[in-house]
Design an enzyme around this catalytic site. Structure first.
Site: not given
Ligand code: ZN
Length: 468
Positions: A281, A293, A327-328, A426
């Site tokens: 993503h 991420d 996506e998140e 995150h």
């Molecule tokens: Zn991710």
């Protein structure tokens, strides 16, 4: 008499062996090419420079933000520069949100500041903030079961620790506090929600992330405390006196807006309409640079396609790289992709996604019909030398891939070592220095074996029965 008999037997065995070998689904030639690609990836993978470029030249890219727009432009340019045959975007509609400041401090009995961050799409406090007593819960279920009178007007504090594991399985049991805690608190009339960060570190960074926001009439501010600050609050509460906290939060919910799935293809030479989808993503949370991420995943799948595109011959079918948007905030890009491409589902041979950081791949999971396990066994011959073991057949293929898997599309899962993934996940600490270039090469080497053999193999993978 003995000699001719022996040679006859030997001949028979050789014939049987040859028969058995030719019955294997992947040809010796395809396996040889995959091996060359694998070793090339180990030598020369350029994945690191891709994630470096994304983090330095774009940085944070929450869905629908200015950073997201720049990421979409970056991805298209990069794919073209890497030699993809086709590069295009598909627009999606995303909810948007802007983070403002979030300050928290203990007012009584031991005044001091706390490090917090707002959960995604959380609301702000009224001007001047709110001050209320804290009431602690072991987990979200305890909050849900609590009588409303115990929660009303107070700050509900979910204090559940996450366990560190290589598989990341400690995440599931804890993340429900983040996803459902605000709704539970709001329904009981709480003034706000605080959670212990969903993470495994002891750094003074709080972990943000998405929560359910739909259908709630009166949402309340929702914030995560860093682990040391959750410890601090826990210790104050253990002294048995009321603990009062002030929260001052400024966030803004914006109008829905556009984002994009960015798609690049290496077009198949024989069956271009048949596709293997490998994805990652493109969006990230706003506080780090999204290196783990999911910048690493973006780099791994782009580099895999680049190396396959460098072969003198295009593969038999099409390799489609999808960099999913949003996506998140709930697999928005993947869901909208599926909705727009319902009629082409039968043409998707397999799906897979890289979205678990940049750790070493140690396990190869699948989701295949049982009759196709021999294909995975053959792939394993080239994966095992990379230190990868055979896993289970329940792979989701990754978060975005799961929407296809739910419709019976076969999936592969190259499982990374996630021991430290949730230290950074995150947080502002999700940055490029956490990515090891050598380990990224091992990732690409594994991805290329799986991807090349899936696009090049003679047969197909069938469909996986979907539980009704
Ligand atoms: Zn991710």
């Amino acid at each position: 008499m003995l000699r001719p008999l022996l040679s006859l037997t030997g001949g028979l065995i050789a014939t049987l062996l040859a028969g058995a070998l030719s019955a294997e689904p992947l040809s010796q030639e395809d396996l040889s090419v995959a091996e060359v690609l694998r070793d090339r990836a180990l030598e020369s993978s350029d994945a690191y420079s891709i994630v470096e470029s994304l983090t330095v030249e774009v940085g944070p890219r929450p869905a629908g933000s200015e950073g997201d727009r720049r990421a979409v432009a970056w991805a298209q340019e990069k794919m073209k520069a890497l030699g993809f045959d086709r590069v295009y975007t598909e627009q999606i509609e995303v909810p948007r949100w802007a983070r403002g400041h979030a300050h928290a401090r203990v007012v009584a009995p031991f005044p001091q500041p706390l490090v917090v961050t707002s959960l995604g799409y959380g609301i702000g406090t009224p001007e001047g903030g709110i001050t209320a007593e804290v009431v602690e819960f072991a987990d979200v279920d305890a909050l849900m079961k609590a009588p409303a009178r115990k929660v009303r007007g107070k700050i509900a504090f979910i204090n559940k620790r996450m366990e560190r594991t290589r598989t990341g399985e400690g995440y599931g049991p804890v993340v429900s506090g983040r996803s459902k805690g605000m709704t539970a608190a709001a329904e009981k009339g709480a003034a706000a929600l605080l959670i212990r960060s969903v993470g495994t570190d002891s750094d003074r960074f709080a972990h943000t992330g998405m929560m359910s926001i739909d259908g709630i009439e009166k949402p309340v501010p929702a914030l995560a405390l860093s682990a040391p600050d959750a410890n601090l609050l826990e210790a104050m509460l253990s002294r048995g006196k009321p603990v009062e906290v002030n929260l001052d939060v400024h966030n803004q919910r914006l109008e829905d807006g556009p984002s994009f799935n960015v798609i690049g293809e290496i077009t198949g030479r024989e069956k271009p309409e048949e596709v293997v989808i490998i994805g990652a993503h493109l969006d990230s949370w706003d506080e780090g640079t999204g290196a783990l991420d999911d910048g690493a995943g973006v780099a791994i799948v782009m580099e895999t396609a680049r190396l396959i595109g460098e072969l003198p011959l295009r593969p038999r079918r099409t390799l489609r790289v999808i960099l999913y948007g949003a996506e998140e905030i709930g697999l928005v890009g993947a869901k909208q992709y599926l909705a727009a491409h319902q009629s082409e589902l039968d043409q998707i041979v397999a799906v897979s996604e890289s979205d678990f950081g940049a750790g070493k791949i140690w396990r190869f999971d699948t989701r295949l019909p049982e009759t196709k396990f021999d294909i995975a066994d053959q792939m394993m011959r080239l994966l095992a030398p990379l230190g990868i073991e055979r896993g289970h057949n329940k792979s989701s293929g990754g978060p975005d891939s799961s929407v296809f898997v739910a419709r019976g599309v076969p999936a592969f899962g190259l499982y990374q070592d996630g021991t430290d993934y949730f230290d950074y996940h995150h947080t502002p600490n999700d940055t490029l220095d956490k990515v090891d270039p050598e380990i990224l090469k091992q990732n690409v080497a594994a991805w290329i074996v799986m991807s090349f053999l899936a696009v090049e193999m003679e047969g197909d993978l069938g469909r996986v029965p979907v539980a009704q």
